[in-house]
Design an enzyme around this catalytic site. Structure first.
Site, mmCIF file in Angstrom:
data_model
loop_
_atom_site.group_PDB
_atom_site.id
_atom_site.type_symbol
_atom_site.label_atom_id
_atom_site.label_comp_id
_atom_site.label_asym_id
_atom_site.label_seq_id
_atom_site.Cartn_x
_atom_site.Cartn_y
_atom_site.Cartn_z
ATOM 1 N N HIS A 1 0.849 -1.196 0.000
ATOM 2 C CA HIS A 1 0.000 0.000 0.000
ATOM 3 C C HIS A 1 0.879 1.238 0.000
ATOM 4 O O HIS A 1 1.827 1.338 0.770
ATOM 5 C CB HIS A 1 -0.897 0.020 1.246
ATOM 6 C CG HIS A 1 -1.774 1.237 1.268
ATOM 7 N ND1 HIS A 1 -2.978 1.294 0.618
ATOM 8 C CD2 HIS A 1 -1.586 2.455 1.820
ATOM 9 C CE1 HIS A 1 -3.506 2.489 0.766
ATOM 10 N NE2 HIS A 1 -2.684 3.217 1.494
ATOM 11 N N ASP B 1 -15.250 2.293 7.605
ATOM 12 C CA ASP B 1 -14.178 3.188 7.149
ATOM 13 C C ASP B 1 -14.649 4.010 5.958
ATOM 14 O O ASP B 1 -14.354 5.198 5.861
ATOM 15 C CB ASP B 1 -12.923 2.389 6.777
ATOM 16 C CG ASP B 1 -11.933 3.301 6.065
ATOM 17 O OD1 ASP B 1 -11.465 4.253 6.716
ATOM 18 O OD2 ASP B 1 -11.679 3.110 4.872
ATOM 19 N N ARG C 1 -14.681 12.561 6.892
ATOM 20 C CA ARG C 1 -13.399 13.240 7.170
ATOM 21 C C ARG C 1 -12.990 14.096 5.987
ATOM 22 O O ARG C 1 -12.466 15.210 6.154
ATOM 23 C CB ARG C 1 -12.301 12.189 7.447
ATOM 24 C CG ARG C 1 -12.478 11.482 8.776
ATOM 25 C CD ARG C 1 -11.583 10.253 8.844
ATOM 26 N NE ARG C 1 -10.204 10.569 8.550
ATOM 27 C CZ ARG C 1 -9.338 9.720 7.967
ATOM 28 N NH1 ARG C 1 -9.711 8.500 7.635
ATOM 29 N NH2 ARG C 1 -8.103 10.106 7.736
ATOM 30 N N SER D 1 -7.726 3.582 9.108
ATOM 31 C CA SER D 1 -8.458 3.501 7.845
ATOM 32 C C SER D 1 -7.736 2.573 6.863
ATOM 33 O O SER D 1 -8.322 1.632 6.313
ATOM 34 C CB SER D 1 -8.576 4.919 7.265
ATOM 35 O OG SER D 1 -8.981 4.903 5.931
ATOM 36 N N LYS E 1 -8.713 -1.872 6.095
ATOM 37 C CA LYS E 1 -8.985 -2.453 4.772
ATOM 38 C C LYS E 1 -7.972 -3.543 4.439
ATOM 39 O O LYS E 1 -8.316 -4.597 3.902
ATOM 40 C CB LYS E 1 -8.955 -1.347 3.705
ATOM 41 C CG LYS E 1 -10.199 -0.465 3.766
ATOM 42 C CD LYS E 1 -10.100 0.738 2.857
ATOM 43 C CE LYS E 1 -9.175 1.789 3.403
ATOM 44 N NZ LYS E 1 -9.321 3.123 2.891
HETATM 45 N N1 URA Z 1 -6.139 6.499 2.563
HETATM 46 C C1 URA Z 1 -7.075 5.839 3.237
HETATM 47 O O1 URA Z 1 -7.524 4.779 2.835
HETATM 48 N N2 URA Z 1 -7.511 6.379 4.391
HETATM 49 C C2 URA Z 1 -7.057 7.531 4.890
HETATM 50 O O2 URA Z 1 -7.487 7.951 5.928
HETATM 51 C C3 URA Z 1 -6.080 8.207 4.166
HETATM 52 C C4 URA Z 1 -5.625 7.662 3.000
#
Ligand code: URA
Length: 427
Positions: free
Chosen positions: A86, A165, A172, A187, A191
């Site tokens: 990621h 999320d 947010r 967050s 995932k």
């Molecule tokens: N990417 C995400 O998936 N969540 C965040 O809070 C920031 C970047």
């Protein structure tokens, strides 16, 4: 149903800096997902977290509660090790495209659930949709079959993974509460853990083109995410990488696919190759292959073979010509010298204004739009030599992109201090 807690009490508690219990966090996330806690209450709570922070235990509880809000995938029956990567996102960051097939060429499964771009950072799915016929949406069965047969899958995350999320991130995003380390870390990691990968390598970016402008904050984010992954049984490590200049020589969807294919053909810009190879090494080490040689797999075509099969398995034609913007404008060097500055953020904003990115989730993107760089900081340039070319579908987009680039680059007499791309490793 009698509710265990009161949302206003939990907002006040975070506002006043109190640590929330596991039960309180679990209830809040569940009640928000059910629609019992209202959006404005959750937004207020997120802002209180942004201002007052969370303890490691609270962050872990928040992550677990968001995972529990949806389904968890499992690759246990696959018979192969799984590893994912990621990136926290940057300008010209196309690394997932060459990286997933490269790592899969070593017999490892790479389930890369990706997203779309918002604002100046591009999304992997938007990039791959520049390939004719390529489909982002796969059923869980099709994804498993592709992991078994090809090894690499890049596809859209289904709506069932960490739905809390998804809801919280949307709030947010519109209330100025994105830049909070506990919220970003939970967050991303909710995932990734729900996705079921066995190992994970994070590319945490810092610098003006990144979420985290500051190296120390990026390091804290990396540490927090590595701890969350490790606590959840996912072998997690992170690289901290500089995002103050665009990565590679292209920004924009089809342009970035073209550059990724160059890397898979054994060429491509040095910085893209370096980061691809280093992330591949970290991913392969995480699944017990510390001596694998990813550079060799780029050079001898093994990674390219997997790329072609990966694209074709999702309906794409790896040989189809990539779309190009109908309009171009090239900016040339006004004087001779050395390219001294090339700031990532304005180049990202300019590519976005050209149509490569979107301002709202529902907006379309242009496959052909973007920017091709002809020089990188430290390169010698002669007066009149092309510095970069803007690509767009409509000529009307070019002036606003040029506005964004005012002051974004400069030519000087002396080369800038060389900056390492990878500045630290965690985990
Ligand atoms: N990417 C995400 O998936 N969540 C965040 O809070 C920031 C970047």
């Amino acid at each position: 149903m009698t509710e265990a807690f009161d949302a206003v009490d939990l907002i006040r508690a975070k506002r006043d800096g109190r640590e929330l219990s596991t039960a309180e966090i679990g209830w809040l996330v569940d009640a928000f997902t059910r629609g019992y806690v209202a959006d404005e209450q959750m937004s207020a709570w997120a802002m209180a977290v942004l201002l007052n922070g969370m303890t490691r235990r609270e962050i872990r509880d928040l992550t677990l509660a968001m995972i529990a809000s949806g389904e968890r995938m499992s690759f246990a029956d696959l018979g192969k090790a799984t590893v994912d990567k990621h990136s926290t996102g940057g300008v010209g960051d196309k690394i997932t495209l060459p990286l997933a097939p490269l790592v899969a060429s070593f017999g490892v499964a790479v389930p890369q659930l990706s997203g779309r771009g918002l604002g100046h950072t591009g999304g992997t799915l938007d990039k791959l949709e520049a390939v004719r016929g390529w489909q982002a949406y796969l059923s869980p069965e099709a994804m498993l079959a592709q992991l078994r047969d090809v090894g690499a899958v890049i596809c859209a995350a289904g709506p069932g993974l960490a739905p809390a999320d998804k809801k919280l991130y949307a709030l947010r995003d519109t209330t100025g509460a994105v830049e909070a380390i506990p919220l970003i870390a939970s967050s991303i990691m909710s995932k990734k853990i729900a996705e079921g990968t066995g190992a994970l390598v994070l590319d945490v970016k810092f610098g003006e083109g990144a979420f985290m402008k500051d190296l120390d904050l990026a390091r804290e984010l990396a540490r927090t995410m590595v701890d969350l992954g490790t606590d959840a049984g996912v072998a997690t490590s992170a690289l901290l990488t500089d995002m103050s200049v665009p990565l590679g020589l292209t920004i924009g969807n089809a342009l970035e696919v073209r550059e990724s294919v160059e890397v898979l053909s054994g060429g491509g810009p040095d910085d893209v190759v370096e980061l691809t190879v280093e992330l591949a090494r970290a991913m392969l080490a995480a699944v017990g292959l510390p001596d694998a040689d990813p550079a060799a797999a780029l050079a001898d075509g093994r990674a390219m073979d997997v790329w072609r099969r990966m694209i074709a398995a999702q309906g794409g034609d790896p040989d189809a010509p990539l779309p190009t913007g109908r309009e171009t404008e090239t900016v040339t060097a006004p004087t001779s010298g050395v390219l001294a500055e090339q700031h990532a953020l304005p180049f990202g904003i300019a590519a976005w204004r050209l149509g490569a990115g979107r301002a709202r989730q529902q907006d379309p993107v242009s496959a052909g739009a973007g920017i091709e760089l002809h020089a990188k900081p430290g390169d010698r340039v002669e007066a009149g030599q092309p510095l970069f070319t803007l690509h767009a579908d409509e000529a009307a987009r070019i002036p606003r992109a040029l506005d964004a680039l005012n002051g974004a680059w400069s030519i000087g007499d002396t080369p800038p201090e060389p900056r390492p791309l990878i500045v630290d490793r965690i985990g």
